[in-house]
Design an enzyme around this catalytic site. Structure first.
Site, PDB file in Angstrom:
ATOM      1  N   HIS A  70      -0.333   3.537  -0.748  1.00  0.00           N
ATOM      2  CA  HIS A  70      -1.229   4.269   0.160  1.00  0.00           C
ATOM      3  C   HIS A  70      -0.432   5.214   1.059  1.00  0.00           C
ATOM      4  O   HIS A  70      -0.770   6.397   1.204  1.00  0.00           O
ATOM      5  CB  HIS A  70      -2.012   3.262   1.003  1.00  0.00           C
ATOM      6  CG  HIS A  70      -2.810   3.867   2.121  1.00  0.00           C
ATOM      7  ND1 HIS A  70      -4.172   4.042   2.059  1.00  0.00           N
ATOM      8  CD2 HIS A  70      -2.431   4.327   3.353  1.00  0.00           C
ATOM      9  CE1 HIS A  70      -4.600   4.588   3.176  1.00  0.00           C
ATOM     10  NE2 HIS A  70      -3.564   4.765   3.987  1.00  0.00           N
ATOM     11  N   GLU A  71       0.633   4.706   1.666  1.00  0.00           N
ATOM     12  CA  GLU A  71       1.408   5.518   2.610  1.00  0.00           C
ATOM     13  C   GLU A  71       2.148   6.649   1.898  1.00  0.00           C
ATOM     14  O   GLU A  71       2.260   7.763   2.433  1.00  0.00           O
ATOM     15  CB  GLU A  71       2.397   4.637   3.375  1.00  0.00           C
ATOM     16  CG  GLU A  71       1.737   3.606   4.284  1.00  0.00           C
ATOM     17  CD  GLU A  71       0.775   4.227   5.283  1.00  0.00           C
ATOM     18  OE1 GLU A  71       0.971   5.413   5.642  1.00  0.00           O
ATOM     19  OE2 GLU A  71      -0.168   3.540   5.701  1.00  0.00           O
ATOM     20  N   HIS A 123      -0.103   9.582   1.445  1.00  0.00           N
ATOM     21  CA  HIS A 123      -0.272  10.399   2.650  1.00  0.00           C
ATOM     22  C   HIS A 123       0.818  11.471   2.714  1.00  0.00           C
ATOM     23  O   HIS A 123       0.559  12.623   3.072  1.00  0.00           O
ATOM     24  CB  HIS A 123      -0.191   9.520   3.900  1.00  0.00           C
ATOM     25  CG  HIS A 123      -1.492   8.920   4.320  1.00  0.00           C
ATOM     26  ND1 HIS A 123      -2.652   9.652   4.418  1.00  0.00           N
ATOM     27  CD2 HIS A 123      -1.824   7.650   4.689  1.00  0.00           C
ATOM     28  CE1 HIS A 123      -3.647   8.863   4.825  1.00  0.00           C
ATOM     29  NE2 HIS A 123      -3.169   7.657   4.978  1.00  0.00           N
ATOM     30  N   GLU A 133      -8.066   8.987   4.668  1.00  0.00           N
ATOM     31  CA  GLU A 133      -7.819   7.566   4.438  1.00  0.00           C
ATOM     32  C   GLU A 133      -8.456   7.111   3.120  1.00  0.00           C
ATOM     33  O   GLU A 133      -7.838   6.383   2.333  1.00  0.00           O
ATOM     34  CB  GLU A 133      -8.374   6.733   5.598  1.00  0.00           C
ATOM     35  CG  GLU A 133      -7.555   6.810   6.879  1.00  0.00           C
ATOM     36  CD  GLU A 133      -6.116   6.367   6.682  1.00  0.00           C
ATOM     37  OE1 GLU A 133      -5.884   5.314   6.049  1.00  0.00           O
ATOM     38  OE2 GLU A 133      -5.220   7.095   7.145  1.00  0.00           O
TER      39      GLU A 133
END
Length: 293
Positions: free
Chosen positions: A138-139, A142, A212
């Site tokens: 997930h990070e 980003h 997100e």
């Protein structure tokens, strides 16, 4: 990596945010008869965006008192990050750890070549290896989706709109009244002061929530394990409720970067920059082909 309607939505929201900025500027220029001030405000706004974007990593890491770790200090973490970066065919970010009991993680850095992923000690103690891999995916997304630029622009423009509105309240409306009680200036002042900052905050929230959702989907696709991230998010929500981050200005500025709302149940729901956790988990379960629990 998936293609998302969310990217188009993000572009539309940012465009609307800038349109609001131009609208407020036009009202101030008309009411105060000083159009040159708009250029001054515009320059300040651009400088604010550039500073926030260029220094986002330093500001967030300093606020969390994070420290860099070497491969020797965290070999498993390095292996996980580098493996996922290789799968994404992107540079591996630097790794930092924040000495905080609240379980969370965030990414920052102005581009993939200067990316940073930071884990709190709390999240490292809470999640198992599979769940931590889901969070890492997930990070990383980003960073690779350049969300740091998007969030920096949204936050800076929203804050700038609030500043302009306050300026208009102090100077614009008064000057309009001195020129004969200009009704347009009065209406513009009411709209600018009371509606624009609220609308700007809501748009910033919508931009952050969209990013997100996309990072959840892209990260799950990168790891190939949506249920791992779903399990991690469930644990994080419960863990943060036990060890929430203290609310103060230095944390407020980067809270939107974190994978979960660091303030827990105490945070304001309406203006939360994070989507509801049950909705995120439900989407990940659907992505895995499971019925929502």
């Amino acid at each position: 990596m998936h293609q998302h309607h969310g990217r188009l939505r993000t572009a539309g929201l940012l465009a609307f945010l800038f349109a609001m900025l131009l609208l407020v500027g036009a009202v101030i220029a008309y009411a105060t008869q000083t159009p040159g001030m708009i250029f001054v405000f515009g320059l300040i706004g651009l400088v604010s965006v550039a500073y926030s974007y260029w220094n986002s990593d330093k500001i967030a890491l300093k606020a969390m008192k994070a420290y860099p770790v070497t491969r020797e200090q965290a070999p498993q973490l390095y292996q996980m990050v580098e493996d996922l970066a290789q799968r994404a065919q992107q540079p591996a970010p630097r790794i930092f750890i924040a000495p905080a009991p609240t379980p969370n993680a965030f990414a920052t850095g102005r581009n993939p070549e200067n990316g940073v992923v930071c884990f709190t000690e709390g999240i490292l103690n809470l999640l198992n290896e599979r769940e931590l891999r889901g969070v890492t995916g997930h990070e990383l997304m980003h960073v690779y989706n350049r969300d740091i630029l998007i969030s920096s622009v949204a936050a800076a423009v929203a804050g700038f709109l609030t500043t302009i509105s306050q300026f208009f309240l102090l100077f614009g409306g008064g000057r309009g009244n001195n020129q004969g009680g200009n009704p347009l200036a009065l209406v513009g002042a009411i709209v600018a002061v009371f509606l624009m900052p609220v609308a700007a905050s809501l748009i910033q929230m919508a931009v952050s929530r969209t990013r997100e959702y996309d990072a959840d989907a892209d990260g799950a696709a990168l790891t190939g394990d949506p249920l791992a991230l779903a399990s991690a998010l469930d644990k994080l929500e419960r863990g943060i409720s036990r060890y929430p981050l203290k609310e103060d200005p230095k944390h407020d500025a980067h809270a939107h970067m974190m994978i979960a709302n660091p303030f827990g149940a105490r945070a304001k729901k309406l203006f939360s920059t994070h989507p509801p956790m049950p909705e995120r988990i439900s989407r990940l379960e659907a992505m895995a082909g499971h019925s929502p629990s």
